[in-house]
Design an enzyme around this catalytic site. Structure first.
Site, mmCIF file in Angstrom:
data_model
loop_
_atom_site.group_PDB
_atom_site.id
_atom_site.type_symbol
_atom_site.label_atom_id
_atom_site.label_comp_id
_atom_site.label_asym_id
_atom_site.label_seq_id
_atom_site.Cartn_x
_atom_site.Cartn_y
_atom_site.Cartn_z
ATOM 1 C CG ASP A 60 -1.815 1.180 1.277
ATOM 2 O OD1 ASP A 60 -2.541 1.396 0.290
ATOM 3 O OD2 ASP A 60 -1.809 1.907 2.286
ATOM 4 C CB THR A 94 -0.769 6.159 1.858
ATOM 5 O OG1 THR A 94 -1.050 6.817 0.632
ATOM 6 C CG2 THR A 94 -0.752 7.162 2.989
#
Length: 795
Positions: free
Chosen positions: A302, A304
């Protein structure tokens, strides 16, 4: 007054009205004791021990010391690991805001009592059932409990359920049920009951144990029948006391067949690895997960919180009502928020209202930069499913969200694409007349808001490590694909192939085909992350998934290995199998190293245990077929087991190694154990037969020759498992050989183990049989090495 007093909370806690903490890092002490003591093999060995003690054959009861030591070592090691991991887990548990004595205080979930008032915010996992008292754009995801896939908006008086997750807004909630009385406990569907980590080692060993467990009763009956026949039948055996020798022989056969310590060694290895990792800032919430990352071939990242630090700063705000201008978020414009407020005060106040709830990092960055008060009106908070929030004031609706979902102009999207190429995260502010709608707005694109993410300093180095280890990295994010690709490139991913999740098919099989040609995937919806993991698994990949947001929880739960950042949402950490306490992406390579150590060393030592099981089973079958006395007493097999299996296995199991993971743990282990066990059984049987029938030596002499023959072959198997030998491993093998030689050479020890010092002719038999066995084991090892080499070259 809202909330309880400290005195009231204390009284409720004493009355047992306190929330129960579900610690996932380890099993309770009673389960540890049960797992290490009350096993099938321990029960069989304990029964054998009782019989041997009852017959007062004390030296043959030495295996009982091994039994007790194994259990005690396993209990102590795992209990020590449990205490350490549980302490870290408690310290790492995200506290919740509770009203006590009229003030807000932070407490762990297990400190909450019935009647407490909680202030819940986005990302919190609801710890107990309650009723909403004051809601501010409050929404919860209760899919893990109710099956409802969409987040549910909650208003005053609505019920919230433990195990759910706050996805938007905030609320004051009064606790109405705790612990076993909560909805989640009654249904047995607490979020922490996620899919267990699958251990290839444990699964392979369990399959072997099942086979051995089924074979033992049959072999016991056959061996008992043959030994009674050797003793002259039941009547004669009972009459002259020979039945005692029959019982001891059967027990020796049973003790030989059981791979003592193999299961124990696996759990001890996992526990030790978990302790080492927690010192490096990695909390292992399921011990078998140590092994999983070493087997991972696809790492879903992911963006972020993993590649980037999660910290976001406002880069630029570009009004579009006057025709717009180029975004220059990377040129550090001076105070873009103030400039926007001066030129567009109405829009700036609406923007302030849209981010006032600070529901995520982007909203926080914008809110921190704005120095203007929010307008009065009605807020419909950000929803990750639709990708936008809305605010209505004085008959005008303002929308803030992903441009691809709410833009009304093609020129706007072109400007966003240009900014995204530099890795800029761009949001769009849209103005529309009238009340807001749950559908995509149809108004005027008003302003572009550009935010900048900070790249983690360790991202490049860690991605390079996984690339060198043959692990594919797939970056998935809800952001613009071009933005994500730019960030991935800055993190060291070379020429990433980009895809848009909006174009993904719904069928899992079709998704897997698309993913084969994608390195970066943008605009991924929360439910799509779970489908992506499932699609990769469907094609045989072992998948790890990293994340820190609420929307990552389901994907982390579905992955073979879910990895959560320590700063992530409580629900995300609860669903993960590994938590990076310091939130450092660079903590993953040590996990790989520990997993590889466990896998390689357990494969190395498992062959020792299983070789013993193979030759003990075959010897029992041969003596039954030919109706001759069983060649060993329990003490003879204990001697071999301690010095050529148990003791060196424990040392080897914790030695460092950098060997990369290869599929087929059980197949490779058996490819060593089966031929080695067959050779050992054949040579030992030949040596015993020749000594007893050909030379007509006594039973003690024949047993000694058989033991020496077995020792020579067992030393060879140990040497093969210990390679390379030009290290401390060679000294270990030498020390074990010296120990057995010492037992044979020292009269008192020789007497203890019921061995005789062989005459020259008997040494010759042992030397011939042992040498043949050693040569055959080495030939089998060479053939196996050649075959595996060919297979690796083909693959």
């Amino acid at each position: 007054m809202k909330g309880l007093t400290s005195r009231q909370a204390g009284e409720l806690a004493q009355a047992g009205k306190v929330n129960v903490a579900h610690v996932t890092t380890s099993r309770p002490l009673r389960e540890i004791v049960k797992a290490n003591v009350f096993t099938l093999f321990n029960a069989i060995l304990a029964a054998c021990l009782v019989v041997v003690v009852a017959l007062r054959s004390w030296p043959d009861a030495v295996f009982g010391l091994v039994l007790v030591t194994n259990a005690a070592t396993g209990i102590f090691t795992e209990w020590r690991a449990k205490r350490t991991l549980d302490k870290v887990a408690i310290l790492n548990t995200s506290p919740l805001i509770v009203l006590r004595d009229g003030q807000e205080t932070q407490l762990r979930p297990d400190q909450i009592v019935l009647g407490d008032w909680l202030r819940l915010k986005r990302g919190d996992q609801i710890p107990a059932d309650g009723v909403v008292e004051e809601a501010q754009s409050f929404a919860c995801d209760e899919s893990i409990l109710t099956g409802e896939s969409r987040a549910q908006k909650k208003k005053n008086g609505d019920e919230v359920l433990s195990g759910g997750t706050v996805t938007a807004g905030s609320a004051l909630v009064s606790v109405k049920a705790v612990g076993d009385d909560s909805y989640a406990a009654r249904l047995g569907a607490d979020v922490r009951k996620f899919k267990l980590a699958t251990s290839e080692i444990a699964d392979g060993i369990n399959r072997i144990i099942v086979l051995i467990g089924r074979a033992i009763p049959i072999m016991v009956l056959i061996l008992a029948w043959s030994q009674i026949h050797v003793a002259g039948g039941w009547n004669r055996a009972l009459g002259n006391g020979a039945w005692r020798g029959v019982v001891i022989a059967v027990i020796a056969g049973i003790v030989g067949m059981i791979p003592q310590g193999l299961v124990l060694l696996t759990s001890v290895n996992f526990a030790t690895a978990s302790l080492k990792l927690v010192k490096k800032g990695v909390l292992v919430q399921q011990m078998p997960a140590v092994e999983v990352l070493a087997r991972v071939d696809t790492l879903c990242l992911d963006k972020t919180g993993t590649l980037t630090s999660g910290r976001i700063e406002l880069g630029d705000i570009v009004p579009l009502s006057g025709g717009g201008r180029p975004l220059h978020a990377w040129q550090d414009p001076k105070d873009p928020a103030r400039a926007f407020a001066d030129s567009e005060p109405e829009a700036a106040r609406a923007l302030a209202a849209l981010v006032a709830d600070r529901v995520n990092e982007t909203a926080q960055a914008i809110d921190d930069a704005l120095e203007i008060g929010p307008a009065e009106g009605k807020l419909d908070p950000f929803d990750s499913g639709r990708k936008w929030a809305s605010f209505t004031t004085q008959g005008v609706a303002w929308y803030l969200g992903a441009p691809e979902f709410i833009a009304t102009s093609e020129q706007t999207l072109q400007a966003v694409e240009q900014a995204a190429e530099n890795g800029t995260r761009v949001l769009l502010l849209v103005r529309a007349d009238g009340e807001h709608s749950d559908l995509a707005p149809s108004g005027t694109d008003w302003a572009l808001i550009a935010c900048v993410e900070q790249l983690r300093p360790d991202a490049n180095r860690t991605l390079q490590y996984f690339r060198q280890q043959g692990v594919r990295s797939l970056v998935i994010s809800g952001d613009n694909p071009v933005t994500v690709a730019a960030v991935a490139a800055k993190a060291g991913m070379e020429s990433p192939r980009v895809g848009d999740a909006r174009d993904l098919p719904s069928d899992v099989g079709e998704i897997s085909e698309v993913l084969e040609n994608i390195d970066v995937l943008g605009r991924v919806l929360p439910e799509q992350k779970q489908s992506i993991v499932q699609a990769l698994q469907a094609t045989g990949h072992t998948v790890a998934m990293t994340g820190d947001g609420v929307n990552d929880a389901l994907a982390l739960k579905e992955a073979d290995l879910g990895v959560a950042m320590g700063s992530g949402a409580p629900a995300t950490k609860a669903a993960a199998k590994i938590v990076l306490l310091n939130g450092e992406f660079s903590a993953l390579p040590p996990v790989v190293a520990e997993g590889r150590r466990v896998l390689a060393n357990m494969e190395r030592v498992s062959s020792l245990f299983l070789t013993k099981t193979v030759y003990a089973t075959i010897i029992a079958a041969l003596v039954s077929i030919f109706t001759i006395p069983y060649p060993f007493l329990p003490r003879h097999l204990t001697l071999i087991s301690v010095f050529f299996i148990g003791l060196p296995a424990f040392i080897l199991a914790f030695s460092p190694t950098n060997q990369r993971y290869r599929r087929g743990f059980l197949r490779r282990t058996l490819s060593i154990a089966l031929p080695s066990g067959v050779v050992a059984a054949g040579c030992v049987f030949f040596a015993y037969w020749w000594t007893a029938r050909g030379i007509h030596a006594g039973r003690a002499d024949a047993a000694t020759v058989a033991t020496i023959t077995l020792a020579l072959i067992s030393a060879t198997v140990l040497a093969l498992a210990s390679r390379p030998l030009l290290t401390w491993r060679g000294l270990l093998v030498g020390a074990m050989v010296a120990a057995v030689v010492g037992v044979i050479a020292v009269p008192d020890l020789r007497f203890l183990f019921s061995l005789a010092f062989p005459a020259r002719q008997l040494w010759e038999v042992a030397a011939i049989a042992g040498t043949v066995g050693v040569v055959l084991v080495l030939v089998a090892a060479k053939m196996r090495s050649t075959t595996l080499g060919r297979q690796r070259r083909r693959s």
